[in-house]
Write a protein that holds these residues in place. Structure first.
Motif, PDB file in Angstrom:
ATOM      1  N   PRO A 154      52.317  23.618  18.808  1.00 24.55           N
ATOM      2  CA  PRO A 154      52.319  23.458  20.268  1.00 24.55           C
ATOM      3  C   PRO A 154      53.668  23.015  20.826  1.00 24.55           C
ATOM      4  O   PRO A 154      54.010  23.382  21.958  1.00 24.55           O
ATOM      5  CB  PRO A 154      51.259  22.376  20.527  1.00 24.55           C
ATOM      6  CG  PRO A 154      50.601  22.064  19.247  1.00 24.55           C
ATOM      7  CD  PRO A 154      51.268  22.819  18.145  1.00 24.55           C
ATOM      8  N   LYS A 155      54.437  22.271  20.048  1.00 21.31           N
ATOM      9  CA  LYS A 155      55.732  21.785  20.580  1.00 21.31           C
ATOM     10  C   LYS A 155      56.693  22.938  20.839  1.00 21.31           C
ATOM     11  O   LYS A 155      57.635  22.809  21.611  1.00 21.31           O
ATOM     12  CB  LYS A 155      56.383  20.804  19.590  1.00 21.31           C
ATOM     13  CG  LYS A 155      55.613  19.511  19.441  1.00 21.31           C
ATOM     14  CD  LYS A 155      56.355  18.307  20.013  1.00 21.31           C
ATOM     15  CE  LYS A 155      55.405  17.133  20.003  1.00 21.31           C
ATOM     16  NZ  LYS A 155      55.804  15.936  20.625  1.00 21.31           N
ATOM     17  N   ASP A 156      56.463  24.048  20.176  1.00 22.06           N
ATOM     18  CA  ASP A 156      57.338  25.203  20.392  1.00 22.06           C
ATOM     19  C   ASP A 156      56.850  26.093  21.530  1.00 22.06           C
ATOM     20  O   ASP A 156      57.520  27.065  21.885  1.00 22.06           O
ATOM     21  CB  ASP A 156      57.437  26.037  19.105  1.00 22.06           C
ATOM     22  CG  ASP A 156      58.088  25.258  17.974  1.00 22.06           C
ATOM     23  OD1 ASP A 156      58.909  24.373  18.272  1.00 22.06           O
ATOM     24  OD2 ASP A 156      57.764  25.527  16.808  1.00 22.06           O
ATOM     25  N   PHE A 157      55.670  25.765  22.095  1.00 16.92           N
ATOM     26  CA  PHE A 157      55.076  26.631  23.125  1.00 16.92           C
ATOM     27  C   PHE A 157      54.598  25.806  24.313  1.00 16.92           C
ATOM     28  O   PHE A 157      53.452  25.914  24.758  1.00 16.92           O
ATOM     29  CB  PHE A 157      53.953  27.491  22.510  1.00 16.92           C
ATOM     30  CG  PHE A 157      54.488  28.459  21.500  1.00 16.92           C
ATOM     31  CD1 PHE A 157      55.023  29.673  21.899  1.00 16.92           C
ATOM     32  CD2 PHE A 157      54.553  28.118  20.158  1.00 16.92           C
ATOM     33  CE1 PHE A 157      55.582  30.544  20.985  1.00 16.92           C
ATOM     34  CE2 PHE A 157      55.109  28.988  19.232  1.00 16.92           C
ATOM     35  CZ  PHE A 157      55.630  30.206  19.640  1.00 16.92           C
ATOM     36  N   ALA A 158      55.494  24.953  24.809  1.00 15.99           N
ATOM     37  CA  ALA A 158      55.230  24.176  26.029  1.00 15.99           C
ATOM     38  C   ALA A 158      53.916  23.402  25.946  1.00 15.99           C
ATOM     39  O   ALA A 158      53.141  23.360  26.893  1.00 15.99           O
ATOM     40  CB  ALA A 158      55.249  25.084  27.269  1.00 15.99           C
ATOM     41  N   GLY A 159      53.685  22.772  24.787  1.00 21.02           N
ATOM     42  CA  GLY A 159      52.521  21.893  24.660  1.00 21.02           C
ATOM     43  C   GLY A 159      51.199  22.615  24.449  1.00 21.02           C
ATOM     44  O   GLY A 159      50.144  21.988  24.484  1.00 21.02           O
ATOM     45  N   PRO A 210      54.248  15.166  28.727  1.00 21.28           N
ATOM     46  CA  PRO A 210      55.680  15.516  28.876  1.00 21.28           C
ATOM     47  C   PRO A 210      56.079  16.837  28.213  1.00 21.28           C
ATOM     48  O   PRO A 210      57.040  17.472  28.652  1.00 21.28           O
ATOM     49  CB  PRO A 210      56.396  14.342  28.211  1.00 21.28           C
ATOM     50  CG  PRO A 210      55.393  13.228  28.139  1.00 21.28           C
ATOM     51  CD  PRO A 210      54.043  13.859  28.077  1.00 21.28           C
ATOM     52  N   SER A 211      55.354  17.259  27.174  1.00 19.30           N
ATOM     53  CA  SER A 211      55.692  18.540  26.533  1.00 19.30           C
ATOM     54  C   SER A 211      55.132  19.725  27.297  1.00 19.30           C
ATOM     55  O   SER A 211      55.422  20.869  26.965  1.00 19.30           O
ATOM     56  CB  SER A 211      55.122  18.610  25.110  1.00 19.30           C
ATOM     57  OG  SER A 211      55.564  17.527  24.337  1.00 19.30           O
ATOM     58  N   GLY A 212      54.291  19.449  28.311  1.00 21.93           N
ATOM     59  CA  GLY A 212      53.567  20.512  29.004  1.00 21.93           C
ATOM     60  C   GLY A 212      52.177  20.682  28.404  1.00 21.93           C
ATOM     61  O   GLY A 212      51.790  19.934  27.494  1.00 21.93           O
ATOM     62  N   GLY A 213      51.441  21.648  28.924  1.00 21.01           N
ATOM     63  CA  GLY A 213      50.107  21.897  28.387  1.00 21.01           C
ATOM     64  C   GLY A 213      49.298  22.768  29.331  1.00 21.01           C
ATOM     65  O   GLY A 213      49.721  23.048  30.466  1.00 21.01           O
ATOM     66  N   MET A 214      48.136  23.178  28.849  1.00 19.92           N
ATOM     67  CA  MET A 214      47.259  24.028  29.657  1.00 19.92           C
ATOM     68  C   MET A 214      46.737  23.220  30.844  1.00 19.92           C
ATOM     69  O   MET A 214      46.191  22.133  30.649  1.00 19.92           O
ATOM     70  CB  MET A 214      46.117  24.569  28.802  1.00 19.92           C
ATOM     71  CG  MET A 214      46.614  25.637  27.831  1.00 19.92           C
ATOM     72  SD  MET A 214      45.262  26.329  26.811  1.00 19.92           S
ATOM     73  CE  MET A 214      45.271  25.150  25.446  1.00 19.92           C
ATOM     74  N   HIS A 215      46.891  23.744  32.028  1.00 18.43           N
ATOM     75  CA  HIS A 215      46.546  22.998  33.245  1.00 18.43           C
ATOM     76  C   HIS A 215      45.213  23.411  33.844  1.00 18.43           C
ATOM     77  O   HIS A 215      44.419  22.581  34.235  1.00 18.43           O
ATOM     78  CB  HIS A 215      47.677  23.155  34.268  1.00 18.43           C
ATOM     79  CG  HIS A 215      47.484  22.347  35.504  1.00 18.43           C
ATOM     80  ND1 HIS A 215      46.963  22.866  36.667  1.00 18.43           N
ATOM     81  CD2 HIS A 215      47.720  21.037  35.748  1.00 18.43           C
ATOM     82  CE1 HIS A 215      46.893  21.905  37.584  1.00 18.43           C
ATOM     83  NE2 HIS A 215      47.348  20.792  37.058  1.00 18.43           N
ATOM     84  N   HIS A 216      44.969  24.700  33.989  1.00 16.26           N
ATOM     85  CA  HIS A 216      43.674  25.153  34.492  1.00 16.26           C
ATOM     86  C   HIS A 216      43.409  26.602  34.103  1.00 16.26           C
ATOM     87  O   HIS A 216      44.312  27.310  33.650  1.00 16.26           O
ATOM     88  CB  HIS A 216      43.557  24.968  36.021  1.00 16.26           C
ATOM     89  CG  HIS A 216      44.445  25.839  36.852  1.00 16.26           C
ATOM     90  ND1 HIS A 216      45.682  25.434  37.322  1.00 16.26           N
ATOM     91  CD2 HIS A 216      44.286  27.105  37.327  1.00 16.26           C
ATOM     92  CE1 HIS A 216      46.228  26.399  38.041  1.00 16.26           C
ATOM     93  NE2 HIS A 216      45.402  27.427  38.055  1.00 16.26           N
ATOM     94  N   VAL A 217      42.146  27.000  34.273  1.00 16.65           N
ATOM     95  CA  VAL A 217      41.764  28.407  34.152  1.00 16.65           C
ATOM     96  C   VAL A 217      41.266  28.850  35.524  1.00 16.65           C
ATOM     97  O   VAL A 217      40.721  28.049  36.283  1.00 16.65           O
ATOM     98  CB  VAL A 217      40.665  28.651  33.092  1.00 16.65           C
ATOM     99  CG1 VAL A 217      41.208  28.482  31.685  1.00 16.65           C
ATOM    100  CG2 VAL A 217      39.457  27.758  33.319  1.00 16.65           C
ATOM    101  N   CYS A 218      41.469  30.127  35.834  1.00 17.59           N
ATOM    102  CA  CYS A 218      41.033  30.655  37.131  1.00 17.59           C
ATOM    103  C   CYS A 218      40.099  31.831  36.914  1.00 17.59           C
ATOM    104  O   CYS A 218      40.479  32.824  36.277  1.00 17.59           O
ATOM    105  CB  CYS A 218      42.241  31.082  37.962  1.00 17.59           C
ATOM    106  SG  CYS A 218      41.764  31.866  39.523  1.00 17.59           S
ATOM    107  N   TYR A 219      38.888  31.703  37.443  1.00 12.45           N
ATOM    108  CA  TYR A 219      37.891  32.766  37.359  1.00 12.45           C
ATOM    109  C   TYR A 219      37.761  33.438  38.717  1.00 12.45           C
ATOM    110  O   TYR A 219      37.801  32.778  39.769  1.00 12.45           O
ATOM    111  CB  TYR A 219      36.526  32.193  36.952  1.00 12.45           C
ATOM    112  CG  TYR A 219      36.533  31.477  35.621  1.00 12.45           C
ATOM    113  CD1 TYR A 219      36.938  32.140  34.465  1.00 12.45           C
ATOM    114  CD2 TYR A 219      36.131  30.147  35.512  1.00 12.45           C
ATOM    115  CE1 TYR A 219      36.951  31.495  33.231  1.00 12.45           C
ATOM    116  CE2 TYR A 219      36.131  29.493  34.287  1.00 12.45           C
ATOM    117  CZ  TYR A 219      36.544  30.172  33.149  1.00 12.45           C
ATOM    118  OH  TYR A 219      36.550  29.521  31.942  1.00 12.45           O
TER     119      TYR A 219
END
Lengths: 134, 134
Positions: A121-126, B73-82
């Motif tokens: 995950p660190k290589d893909f924006a978390g 801080p590394s980012g991550g999945m924020h939401h899904v949109c249906y």
């Protein structure tokens, strides 16, 4: 290189409740729960017209989903899975570009009976990224 | 009720790096960055054959994405949109089923120029859900 989004995996603390929420509240088509002991999960597939959502619940000892839920008790998005045509070629290109492949770097047979790899995950924006050969 | 998965949104701390990672490392087709000041984000669209990934970076003051990145801080999945056909009918059914609609409950014009609503993550296994009328 990557093709279709094969699925979005969501870890859930209560599989029956999450399945009912997708079926009844969101009105989607959901499968019966499917135990996948080799992968340490029980999964419910939510079938959407263009892709699927996989609701994952820990099964057995040492499930990585159990660890995720310990950190995220309400559940949450766990990974995305992108399709590739040739997983060895994809892996070699990814490694060449500096991306870290998890585990021993050899594809495993995934939950759909096809070869998969997970990327750091660190290589893909978390975001934990799975690639699956289709 | 819900139809296609319109997109998966991923919050990223470095938009150029994330776009390059999707374009170069994963070999996907990515758009140029698009500033959406009304939504407090700059977005890069990753076009997949069946859906899209939206890479979101905060723009301006009070962006909800800035708050998310402060916690991740590394980012991550924020939401899904249906996708839904009729957002008012969808909202009313969701509320009837006990799901909480965020904000004042009135659809806003979303990032694609179409009416959207966000649903409370606690009602959807820890996942922030957007519905968009298409």
């Amino acid at each position: 290189m990557i093709g279709r989004l094969n699925h979005v995996a969501i870890a859930v603390p209560d599989l029956a409740a999450a399945a009912a929420m997708y079926a009844d509240t969101l009105g989607a088509k959901v499968s019966a729960p499917l135990a996948q002991p080799d992968h340490g999960v029980t999964v419910v597939f939510v079938e959407l017209p263009n892709t699927k959502i996989e609701l994952l619940h820990p099964l057995g000892e040492g499930s990585t989903i159990a660890k995720f839920l310990a950190n995220n008790p309400s559940g949450g998005m766990h990974h995305v899975c992108y399709e590739v045509e040739d997983i060895i070629a994809a892996r070699d290109k990814l490694k060449q570009q500096g991306a870290r492949v998890l585990g021993d770097g050899e594809p495993k047979i995934g939950a759909h009976g096809k070869p998969v790899l997970f990327l750091h995950p660190k290589d893909f924006a978390g975001t934990l990224v799975e690639i699956e050969q289709v």
